[in-house]
Design an enzyme around this catalytic site. Structure first.
Site, PDB file in Angstrom:
ATOM      1  N   ASP A  89      37.123  44.918  35.503  1.00 25.82           N
ATOM      2  CA  ASP A  89      38.103  45.365  36.363  1.00 25.82           C
ATOM      3  C   ASP A  89      39.069  44.343  36.601  1.00 25.82           C
ATOM      4  O   ASP A  89      39.860  44.307  37.699  1.00 25.82           O
ATOM      5  CB  ASP A  89      37.538  45.773  37.823  1.00 25.82           C
ATOM      6  CG  ASP A  89      36.731  45.042  38.420  1.00 25.82           C
ATOM      7  OD1 ASP A  89      36.658  43.693  38.053  1.00 25.82           O
ATOM      8  OD2 ASP A  89      36.020  45.413  39.220  1.00 25.82           O
ATOM      9  N   GLU A 121      31.174  48.759  31.609  1.00 28.45           N
ATOM     10  CA  GLU A 121      30.884  48.771  32.877  1.00 28.45           C
ATOM     11  C   GLU A 121      32.223  49.949  33.701  1.00 28.45           C
ATOM     12  O   GLU A 121      32.987  49.496  34.633  1.00 28.45           O
ATOM     13  CB  GLU A 121      31.278  47.410  33.744  1.00 28.45           C
ATOM     14  CG  GLU A 121      30.577  47.304  35.136  1.00 28.45           C
ATOM     15  CD  GLU A 121      30.937  46.100  35.934  1.00 28.45           C
ATOM     16  OE1 GLU A 121      31.855  45.835  36.118  1.00 28.45           O
ATOM     17  OE2 GLU A 121      30.013  45.255  35.728  1.00 28.45           O
ATOM     18  N   GLU A 174      41.260  45.087  41.901  1.00 28.96           N
ATOM     19  CA  GLU A 174      40.163  45.637  40.885  1.00 28.96           C
ATOM     20  C   GLU A 174      39.897  47.109  40.885  1.00 28.96           C
ATOM     21  O   GLU A 174      39.657  47.738  39.920  1.00 28.96           O
ATOM     22  CB  GLU A 174      38.818  44.846  41.231  1.00 28.96           C
ATOM     23  CG  GLU A 174      38.723  43.360  40.723  1.00 28.96           C
ATOM     24  CD  GLU A 174      39.325  42.518  41.936  1.00 28.96           C
ATOM     25  OE1 GLU A 174      39.847  43.074  42.917  1.00 28.96           O
ATOM     26  OE2 GLU A 174      39.771  41.234  41.866  1.00 28.96           O
ATOM     27  N   HIS A 210      35.802  34.731  46.142  1.00 26.17           N
ATOM     28  CA  HIS A 210      36.934  34.564  45.810  1.00 26.17           C
ATOM     29  C   HIS A 210      37.781  35.873  45.836  1.00 26.17           C
ATOM     30  O   HIS A 210      38.903  36.011  45.460  1.00 26.17           O
ATOM     31  CB  HIS A 210      36.787  34.439  44.301  1.00 26.17           C
ATOM     32  CG  HIS A 210      36.329  35.433  43.650  1.00 26.17           C
ATOM     33  ND1 HIS A 210      37.102  36.487  43.134  1.00 26.17           N
ATOM     34  CD2 HIS A 210      34.942  35.778  43.217  1.00 26.17           C
ATOM     35  CE1 HIS A 210      36.251  37.280  42.674  1.00 26.17           C
ATOM     36  NE2 HIS A 210      35.002  37.255  42.538  1.00 26.17           N
ATOM     37  N   ARG A 251      40.538  38.734  46.745  1.00 24.63           N
ATOM     38  CA  ARG A 251      41.911  38.295  47.079  1.00 24.63           C
ATOM     39  C   ARG A 251      42.037  39.181  48.698  1.00 24.63           C
ATOM     40  O   ARG A 251      42.855  38.591  49.348  1.00 24.63           O
ATOM     41  CB  ARG A 251      42.860  39.095  46.094  1.00 24.63           C
ATOM     42  CG  ARG A 251      43.501  38.132  45.268  1.00 24.63           C
ATOM     43  CD  ARG A 251      44.063  38.885  44.023  1.00 24.63           C
ATOM     44  NE  ARG A 251      43.823  38.094  42.823  1.00 24.63           N
ATOM     45  CZ  ARG A 251      44.630  37.324  42.595  1.00 24.63           C
ATOM     46  NH1 ARG A 251      45.871  37.156  42.954  1.00 24.63           N
ATOM     47  NH2 ARG A 251      44.475  36.358  41.408  1.00 24.63           N
ATOM     48  N   HIS A 302      35.203  28.446  44.072  1.00 21.31           N
ATOM     49  CA  HIS A 302      35.959  28.803  43.118  1.00 21.31           C
ATOM     50  C   HIS A 302      37.211  28.019  42.892  1.00 21.31           C
ATOM     51  O   HIS A 302      37.724  27.511  43.834  1.00 21.31           O
ATOM     52  CB  HIS A 302      36.106  30.486  43.446  1.00 21.31           C
ATOM     53  CG  HIS A 302      36.924  31.217  42.283  1.00 21.31           C
ATOM     54  ND1 HIS A 302      38.190  31.014  41.895  1.00 21.31           N
ATOM     55  CD2 HIS A 302      36.164  32.369  41.986  1.00 21.31           C
ATOM     56  CE1 HIS A 302      38.450  31.990  41.145  1.00 21.31           C
ATOM     57  NE2 HIS A 302      37.479  32.920  41.009  1.00 21.31           N
TER      58      HIS A 302
HETATM   59  C1  UD1 Z   1      39.986  36.705  38.702  1.00 26.00           C
HETATM   60  C2  UD1 Z   1      40.127  38.402  38.835  1.00 26.00           C
HETATM   61  C3  UD1 Z   1      39.082  39.136  39.689  1.00 26.00           C
HETATM   62  C4  UD1 Z   1      37.626  38.497  39.361  1.00 26.00           C
HETATM   63  C5  UD1 Z   1      37.645  36.929  39.305  1.00 26.00           C
HETATM   64  C6  UD1 Z   1      36.290  36.503  38.739  1.00 26.00           C
HETATM   65  C7  UD1 Z   1      42.386  39.572  38.554  1.00 26.00           C
HETATM   66  C8  UD1 Z   1      43.609  39.600  39.404  1.00 26.00           C
HETATM   67  N1  UD1 Z   1      41.519  38.743  39.443  1.00 26.00           N
HETATM   68  O1  UD1 Z   1      40.130  36.463  40.107  1.00 26.00           O
HETATM   69  O2  UD1 Z   1      39.149  40.377  39.581  1.00 26.00           O
HETATM   70  O3  UD1 Z   1      36.644  39.032  40.324  1.00 26.00           O
HETATM   71  O4  UD1 Z   1      38.922  36.410  38.512  1.00 26.00           O
HETATM   72  O5  UD1 Z   1      36.248  35.014  39.137  1.00 26.00           O
HETATM   73  O6  UD1 Z   1      42.157  39.876  37.559  1.00 26.00           O
HETATM   74  N2  UD1 Z   1      41.887  28.903  38.081  1.00 26.00           N
HETATM   75  C9  UD1 Z   1      41.673  27.916  37.462  1.00 26.00           C
HETATM   76  N3  UD1 Z   1      40.625  27.762  36.635  1.00 26.00           N
HETATM   77  C10 UD1 Z   1      39.793  28.645  36.186  1.00 26.00           C
HETATM   78  C11 UD1 Z   1      40.111  29.887  36.965  1.00 26.00           C
HETATM   79  C12 UD1 Z   1      41.038  30.072  37.845  1.00 26.00           C
HETATM   80  O7  UD1 Z   1      42.255  26.592  37.941  1.00 26.00           O
HETATM   81  O8  UD1 Z   1      39.054  28.528  35.282  1.00 26.00           O
HETATM   82  C13 UD1 Z   1      43.013  29.045  39.303  1.00 26.00           C
HETATM   83  C14 UD1 Z   1      44.246  28.832  38.553  1.00 26.00           C
HETATM   84  O9  UD1 Z   1      44.963  28.263  39.733  1.00 26.00           O
HETATM   85  C15 UD1 Z   1      44.513  30.508  38.584  1.00 26.00           C
HETATM   86  C16 UD1 Z   1      44.152  30.996  39.813  1.00 26.00           C
HETATM   87  O10 UD1 Z   1      42.679  30.178  40.123  1.00 26.00           O
HETATM   88  O11 UD1 Z   1      46.220  30.544  38.565  1.00 26.00           O
HETATM   89  C17 UD1 Z   1      43.755  32.541  40.040  1.00 26.00           C
HETATM   90  O12 UD1 Z   1      43.106  32.849  38.860  1.00 26.00           O
HETATM   91  P1  UD1 Z   1      43.242  34.445  38.583  1.00 26.00           P
HETATM   92  O13 UD1 Z   1      42.412  34.747  37.343  1.00 26.00           O
HETATM   93  O14 UD1 Z   1      44.480  35.028  38.592  1.00 26.00           O
HETATM   94  O15 UD1 Z   1      42.402  35.380  39.811  1.00 26.00           O
HETATM   95  P2  UD1 Z   1      41.217  35.052  40.405  1.00 26.00           P
HETATM   96  O16 UD1 Z   1      41.075  34.818  41.722  1.00 26.00           O
HETATM   97  O17 UD1 Z   1      40.367  33.838  39.481  1.00 26.00           O
HETATM   98  N1  UDP Z   2      28.623  32.288  38.500  1.00 25.65           N
HETATM   99  C1  UDP Z   2      28.742  31.224  37.711  1.00 25.65           C
HETATM  100  N2  UDP Z   2      28.950  29.868  38.347  1.00 25.65           N
HETATM  101  C2  UDP Z   2      29.346  29.923  39.841  1.00 25.65           C
HETATM  102  C3  UDP Z   2      29.424  31.147  40.484  1.00 25.65           C
HETATM  103  C4  UDP Z   2      29.118  32.253  39.815  1.00 25.65           C
HETATM  104  O1  UDP Z   2      28.348  31.216  36.518  1.00 25.65           O
HETATM  105  O2  UDP Z   2      29.430  28.780  40.173  1.00 25.65           O
HETATM  106  C5  UDP Z   2      28.384  33.598  37.585  1.00 25.65           C
HETATM  107  C6  UDP Z   2      27.421  34.430  38.524  1.00 25.65           C
HETATM  108  O3  UDP Z   2      26.137  34.416  38.152  1.00 25.65           O
HETATM  109  C7  UDP Z   2      27.979  36.063  37.985  1.00 25.65           C
HETATM  110  C8  UDP Z   2      29.633  35.569  37.727  1.00 25.65           C
HETATM  111  O4  UDP Z   2      29.667  34.421  37.640  1.00 25.65           O
HETATM  112  O5  UDP Z   2      27.443  36.481  36.843  1.00 25.65           O
HETATM  113  C9  UDP Z   2      30.426  36.358  38.875  1.00 25.65           C
HETATM  114  O6  UDP Z   2      31.698  35.828  38.741  1.00 25.65           O
HETATM  115  P1  UDP Z   2      32.647  35.946  40.066  1.00 25.65           P
HETATM  116  O7  UDP Z   2      31.877  35.981  41.169  1.00 25.65           O
HETATM  117  O8  UDP Z   2      33.678  35.027  39.767  1.00 25.65           O
HETATM  118  O9  UDP Z   2      33.297  37.396  39.328  1.00 25.65           O
HETATM  119  P2  UDP Z   2      33.247  38.888  40.146  1.00 25.65           P
HETATM  120  O10 UDP Z   2      31.794  39.203  39.440  1.00 25.65           O
HETATM  121  O11 UDP Z   2      33.058  39.161  41.498  1.00 25.65           O
HETATM  122  O12 UDP Z   2      34.210  39.921  39.566  1.00 25.65           O
END
Ligand code: UD1
Ligand code: UDP
Length: 380
Positions: free
Chosen positions: A102, A124, A138, A219, A221, A252
């Site tokens: 999602d 999923e 999401e 994490h 939003r 995160h």
């Molecule tokens: C995203 C997804 C969310 C999912 C989550 C899993 C969207 C809008 N959000 O949220 O549905 O549950 O991932 O974790 O699709 N960043 C880094 N390195 C990384 C990852 C993120 O630096 O490896 C930082 C960057 O500044 C980036 C920001 O996090 O711009 C936001 O990343 P983004 O993928 O837009 O949203 P998440 O909050 O990570």
């Molecule tokens: N996870 C990981 N390292 C971490 C925290 C979470 O590998 O430090 C794994 C966790 O076991 C799960 C997945 O990341 O499988 C969940 O990711 P996240 O919470 O970022 O996203 P969501 O599932 O909420 O979309």
């Protein structure tokens, strides 16, 4: 077999959870080279956290669009993914696109595939809160993806019923289980046999100390701002109330998370703020922790399988099966509620025992096999 050919399946993903949940599907496709040629296309909406999963499952990308920008907006990701995929599809047109979950990568990859008239499989499918802005974005990402998909792989019967209620045709829905259980089974077996080499900065001494570990992630939003402040205050109160316990929080990488978390939680001796863990060390730690405090989607599915209670710091969940199984409880972001429910788990052995019975409402570890069987049948 006459007429049979190898089908190219592009698995398009961008974030940590999508990679974890598509890895078993890729591994299953690879086992069947006479039928499938799987391609891994990364939007890289995440960079470091995605690469951690690629390493854990030893995966290599066929294309990497490398789109992540620090502090990106949802609009940035939306526009860039659609554009990058338009160009890629003009060069190479897979027979089917698979997306999972999602995130914005999922919805936009499905949209770009629709524009290129490529059938989409949604892994999923059918999770719903029926609350437009929770979780945000999401809930709408998955509803919109359902409108675009051709093959709907629902993890549970409840998810299927949601799709039927939206008039998705029953012959396009398959209940397969959730591939996260496949992924977890693969990794849990490995880490129980060979404990992972821990990332630098991981406080491994707390594991050997025998102290109770509360594992925290967050994490969402919709929790940014006041929600995160309240969550952090609850953690401080708990750390103070249970000085013998360790509160381990891999933070995160989203800057909207890191800012309040480091500001409010730094400097407490039993609150360990660490970098996001690779999937192997994280599973290893989940398997050893006392319970989890989390707003994560995937963790709500993994915790019941491992028999670990999880207090879900959200107002809604699209995974009611975890609540019904009794291993998860919705506690929202209200400080007194988090403190009360976490204290109950710490103090009340009966409550803890009730919530820590291992169950698997989300699957039996064979979801990827079922998904690939469906693709083989449908593409015949
Ligand atoms: C995203 C997804 C969310 C999912 C989550 C899993 C969207 C809008 N959000 O949220 O549905 O549950 O991932 O974790 O699709 N960043 C880094 N390195 C990384 C990852 C993120 O630096 O490896 C930082 C960057 O500044 C980036 C920001 O996090 O711009 C936001 O990343 P983004 O993928 O837009 O949203 P998440 O909050 O990570
Ligand atoms: N996870 C990981 N390292 C971490 C925290 C979470 O590998 O430090 C794994 C966790 O076991 C799960 C997945 O990341 O499988 C969940 O990711 P996240 O919470 O970022 O996203 P969501 O599932 O909420 O979309």
């Amino acid at each position: 077999m006459a007429g049979k050919r190898v089908h190219t399946i592009a698995l398009i993903f961008g974030t940590r959870p999508e990679a974890i949940k598509l890895a078993p599907v890729f591994l299953e496709l690879v086992r069947r080279p006479d039928e499938f040629e799987p391609l891994l296309w990364l939007t890289a909406q995440h960079r470091q956290m995605l690469d951690q999963v690629m390493t854990a499952f030893d995966l290599r990308a066929n294309r990497d669009f490398n789109l992540m920008r620090p502090g990106q907006s949802i609009t940035d990701v939306t526009a860039e993914v659609v554009k990058a995929l338009e160009e890629a599809f003009a060069q190479e047109k897979p027979d089917v696109v698979l997306v999972q979950g999602d995130t914005t990568t999922v919805f936009t990859a499905a949209l770009a595939s629709f524009y290129a008239k490529i059938p989409v499989g949604h892994v999923e499918a059918g999770l719903r809160t029926l609350t437009k802005y929770s979780p945000f974005p999401e809930e709408m990402n998955r509803r919109l993806t359902s409108r675009l998909a051709d093959f709907h792989f629902a993890p549970t019967a409840w998810a299927k019923s949601n799709l039927l209620a939206e008039n998705v045709s029953e012959d396009q829905i398959w209940v397969t289980g959730n591939t996260v259980i496949d992924a977890l089974d693969i990794i849990v077996d490995q880490v129980r046999q060979n404990p992972p080499v821990l990332d630098e900065g991981f406080p491994s001494e707390i594991i050997t100390s025998g102290r109770r570990v509360v594992l925290i992630t967050g994490h969402r939003r919709e929790n940014f701002g006041a929600g995160f402040e309240s969550i952090c205050q609850a953690i401080v109160e708990l750390a103070d109330r249970y000085p013998e316990a360790e509160f381990v929080y891999p933070v995160h990488l989203n800057p909207n998370v890191r800012k309040p978390v480091f500001k409010l939680l730094k400097g407490y001796s039993n609150i360990r703020l660490i970098e996001p863990l690779g999937y192997k060390p994280f599973v290893w730690l989940m398997d050893r922790c006392y319970f989890l405090l989390s707003d994560s989607g995937g963790i709500q599915e993994e915790a019941p399988h491992l028999g670990k209670p999880v207090l879900v710091m959200r107002e809604t969940t699209e995974r009611p099966e975890a609540l019904e199984a009794g291993t998860a409880k919705l506690v929202g972001v209200d400080r007194p509620t988090i403190v009360r429910e976490a204290s109950r788990l710490m103090d009340d052995a009966g409550e803890y025992a009730k919530m820590s019975r291992a169950q698997n409402p989300f699957g039996d570890g064979r979801a990827a096999l079922r998904i690939v069987d469906v693709l083989a049948e449908q593409l015949k």
